[in-house]
Scaffold this motif. Sequence first.
Motif: not given
Length: 147
Positions: A39-41, A119-124, A140-143
Amino acid sequence: MKKCLSIYALTGLLVGMLTSCEVEISGNGNLDGFWHLEQVDTLSTGGVADLSGQLMFWSFQHHLMAVVDRNNKNPEMVLRFLHDSNRLVVSEPYISDRETGDIKVTDAGQLAPYGITALADTFTIEKLKRSTFILKNKTLRLTLKKF
């Protein structure tokens, strides 16, 4: 008696060889492995894209990450990543081409189908358990589920 001594000597030699080998451990914990992007929110609009029926995968091993579309609509890519307690940074994306050599990605749009927006992405990292991985970047929020 000689046979018994040689068995002990051989056993001791094998144990010594095995314990002297350096074993590299990634330190990635539950992150290592194969994950299905479910899922992508979209955070700004509340929109939800259900990808559970698609064959979009992320996989992690040591310091390399691969993103793969088994529907064959998007190229397979490899990226470097850095993982600490609640953060995942992905960078240096390349289209994986085993025939002619990997091709550096210069357009972040090629990463978008995988939920990566730069190209350089930071996720919590919001959740990383045995079978569930939830992370978000600025938009975005990814599951993902362990496969």
